[in-house]
Design a protein around this motif. Structure first.
Motif, mmCIF file in Angstrom:
data_model
loop_
_atom_site.group_PDB
_atom_site.id
_atom_site.type_symbol
_atom_site.label_atom_id
_atom_site.label_comp_id
_atom_site.label_asym_id
_atom_site.label_seq_id
_atom_site.Cartn_x
_atom_site.Cartn_y
_atom_site.Cartn_z
ATOM 1 N N ARG A 1 0.829 -1.131 -0.134
ATOM 2 C CA ARG A 1 0.069 -0.024 0.195
ATOM 3 C C ARG A 1 0.995 1.206 0.013
ATOM 4 O O ARG A 1 1.828 1.391 0.964
ATOM 5 N N PRO A 2 0.460 2.342 -0.801
ATOM 6 C CA PRO A 2 1.502 3.744 -0.805
ATOM 7 C C PRO A 2 1.164 4.264 0.467
ATOM 8 O O PRO A 2 0.104 4.220 1.024
ATOM 9 N N LEU A 3 2.155 5.023 0.621
ATOM 10 C CA LEU A 3 1.915 5.702 2.150
ATOM 11 C C LEU A 3 1.204 6.780 1.901
ATOM 12 O O LEU A 3 0.283 7.146 2.834
ATOM 13 N N ARG A 4 0.964 7.649 0.873
ATOM 14 C CA ARG A 4 0.151 8.707 0.407
ATOM 15 C C ARG A 4 -0.626 8.746 -0.865
ATOM 16 O O ARG A 4 -0.123 8.233 -1.693
ATOM 17 N N THR A 5 -1.899 8.886 -0.644
ATOM 18 C CA THR A 5 -2.797 9.038 -1.730
ATOM 19 C C THR A 5 -3.556 10.359 -1.855
ATOM 20 O O THR A 5 -4.387 10.327 -0.678
ATOM 21 N N ILE A 6 -3.745 11.054 -2.835
ATOM 22 C CA ILE A 6 -4.505 12.329 -2.876
ATOM 23 C C ILE A 6 -5.796 11.907 -3.596
ATOM 24 O O ILE A 6 -5.672 11.113 -4.855
ATOM 25 N N GLY A 7 -6.969 12.330 -3.216
ATOM 26 C CA GLY A 7 -8.030 12.298 -4.030
ATOM 27 C C GLY A 7 -8.881 13.569 -4.173
ATOM 28 O O GLY A 7 -8.935 14.391 -3.119
ATOM 29 N N THR B 1 8.496 14.128 -3.613
ATOM 30 C CA THR B 1 9.284 13.868 -2.261
ATOM 31 C C THR B 1 9.206 12.383 -2.028
ATOM 32 O O THR B 1 10.156 11.749 -1.447
ATOM 33 N N GLU B 2 8.165 11.463 -2.636
ATOM 34 C CA GLU B 2 8.460 10.176 -2.413
ATOM 35 C C GLU B 2 9.691 9.344 -2.635
ATOM 36 O O GLU B 2 10.251 8.653 -2.044
ATOM 37 N N PRO B 3 10.364 9.831 -3.817
ATOM 38 C CA PRO B 3 11.591 9.034 -4.166
ATOM 39 C C PRO B 3 12.711 9.348 -3.159
ATOM 40 O O PRO B 3 13.576 8.762 -2.841
ATOM 41 N N VAL B 4 12.567 10.930 -3.006
ATOM 42 C CA VAL B 4 13.428 11.322 -1.750
ATOM 43 C C VAL B 4 13.230 10.611 -0.306
ATOM 44 O O VAL B 4 14.389 10.130 0.282
ATOM 45 N N ARG B 5 12.026 10.314 -0.092
ATOM 46 C CA ARG B 5 11.722 9.808 1.280
ATOM 47 C C ARG B 5 12.326 8.447 1.139
ATOM 48 O O ARG B 5 12.886 7.809 2.169
ATOM 49 N N LYS B 6 12.157 7.693 0.133
ATOM 50 C CA LYS B 6 12.773 6.086 0.080
ATOM 51 C C LYS B 6 14.310 6.281 0.190
ATOM 52 O O LYS B 6 14.900 5.459 0.646
ATOM 53 N N GLU B 7 14.859 7.235 -0.746
ATOM 54 C CA GLU B 7 16.372 7.447 -0.650
ATOM 55 C C GLU B 7 16.706 7.409 0.896
ATOM 56 O O GLU B 7 17.806 6.873 1.404
ATOM 57 N N ILE B 8 16.006 8.444 1.475
ATOM 58 C CA ILE B 8 16.467 8.604 2.892
ATOM 59 C C ILE B 8 16.382 7.588 3.838
ATOM 60 O O ILE B 8 17.281 7.064 4.453
ATOM 61 N N LEU B 9 15.352 6.794 3.548
ATOM 62 C CA LEU B 9 15.239 5.316 4.388
ATOM 63 C C LEU B 9 16.138 4.553 4.004
ATOM 64 O O LEU B 9 16.798 3.867 4.808
ATOM 65 N N ALA B 10 16.679 4.329 2.848
ATOM 66 C CA ALA B 10 17.777 3.147 2.465
ATOM 67 C C ALA B 10 18.999 3.878 2.939
ATOM 68 O O ALA B 10 19.757 2.999 3.486
ATOM 69 N N GLY B 11 19.099 5.062 3.050
ATOM 70 C CA GLY B 11 20.264 5.776 3.555
ATOM 71 C C GLY B 11 20.449 5.491 5.219
ATOM 72 O O GLY B 11 21.612 5.175 5.676
ATOM 73 N N MET B 12 19.436 5.326 5.783
ATOM 74 C CA MET B 12 19.573 4.847 7.366
ATOM 75 C C MET B 12 19.247 3.368 7.534
ATOM 76 O O MET B 12 19.297 3.027 8.487
ATOM 77 N N GLY B 13 19.617 2.551 6.276
ATOM 78 C CA GLY B 13 19.408 1.255 6.473
ATOM 79 C C GLY B 13 17.967 0.516 6.816
ATOM 80 O O GLY B 13 17.887 -0.477 7.172
ATOM 81 N N LEU B 14 17.025 1.587 6.366
ATOM 82 C CA LEU B 14 15.734 1.067 6.771
ATOM 83 C C LEU B 14 15.032 0.654 5.422
ATOM 84 O O LEU B 14 15.459 1.240 4.356
#
Length: 283
Positions: A249-255, A268-281
């Motif tokens: 399921r996606p984190l955010r969905t606009i309607g 921001t979504e690709p950046v969010r995932k990049e930050i997670l990966a950088g933190m080992g998450l």
């Protein structure tokens, strides 16, 4: 079939979702405050609808701003598979014109209320190692406007809370997803609570003018058949999230009307995932 608890079912998305999801075969617990008082009408309508159509649709008295009400409701709940945190309303006006108590009331309902509701269902979800919490935010949780700052604060706060919960609960098999509606014809605009200090509010004529024009423009769109203003759009998003595979399921969905906020999510979504990966998450 899933057991679904929905808060704020006296009107709007909650009311419509309760009926629709029950018709789809789910066991729906439609909650609202004052079921024997102010909201006796919609409570009775939902019960009658369920009985007439032989659906598993029940009504629960629940005020998410009251610890006592939440505790009493929790004792009546079965195991819940899905929580839709929908209860909420907005305060509109210049920040200076709000008493601090009003700001706290806005944050208590739109942020703390979702925590109270989540804490009702999370023990059961953790025991089953599965579950879904849908947090109803707003496009006002992705941008800010004059006269909406108190409401913006509550929805921006809900966004951060929900994203953090997503990371905490994913390893336990529980998904958290945020739905961000634009304005819909659900009486939300009419029910906004104005700033209480009128003498100060009068100083902010530019804010009042912006809001009057904004509301007028939005209401004109409600009459446009081609504008995405049917509240069922949000209910269908709820359904899609419920039916989706756990973990996908996606984190955010606009309607609905997004006023360009979809671009913020896209960037921001690709950046969010990049930050997670950088933190080992990962999710």
């Amino acid at each position: 079939m899933k057991t679904i608890l929905i808060t704020g079912c006296s009107s709007g998305f909650g009311y419509m979702a309760a009926k629709y999801l029950a018709e789809k075969g789910h066991h729906v617990i439609a909650s609202m405050r004052n079921v024997n008082g102010k909201n006796a009408g919609p409570a009775g309508e939902l019960l009658e609808f369920g009985s007439k159509n032989k659906l598993k649709l029940e009504v629960l008295d629940l005020d998410v701003t009251s610890d006592e009400s939440v505790k009493a409701a929790a004792e009546k709940l079965p195991g819940v598979d899905v929580l839709i945190n929908n209860a909420g309303y907005g305060y509109g006006g210049a920040v200076e014109a709000f008493a601090p108590g009003s700001v706290l009331a806005q944050l208590d309902l739109n942020i703390v209320g979702t925590v109270r509701a989540a804490q009702m269902v999370l023990p059961g979800m953790r025991a089953k190692k599965s579950g879904l919490i849908i947090q109803v935010s707003s496009v006002a949780g992705r941008g800010a406007f004059p006269g909406w700052a108190v409401y913006n604060a509550s929805k921006w706060g809900l966004e951060g809370l929900s994203e953090g919960m997503r990371y905490e609960l994913a390893p336990l098999g529980i998904d958290v997803a945020i739905v961000e509606p634009g304005p819909f014809e659900t009486k939300f605009l009419e029910n906004m609570v104005p700033a209480g200090q009128e003498e100060i509010a009068e100083v902010y004529g530019h804010v009042n003018e912006f809001n009057m024009n904004f509301v007028s423009n939005v209401k004109s769109l409600f009459a446009d058949e081609n504008a995405p203003t049917d509240p069922m759009l949000i209910v269908k998003i709820f359904e899609d999230l419920i039916d989706a595979e756990p973990g996908s399921r996606p984190l955010r969905t606009i309607g609905g009307l997004d006023f360009g906020m979809q671009k913020i999510n896209d960037v921001t979504e690709p950046v969010r995932k990049e930050i997670l990966a950088g933190m080992g998450l990962s999710e």
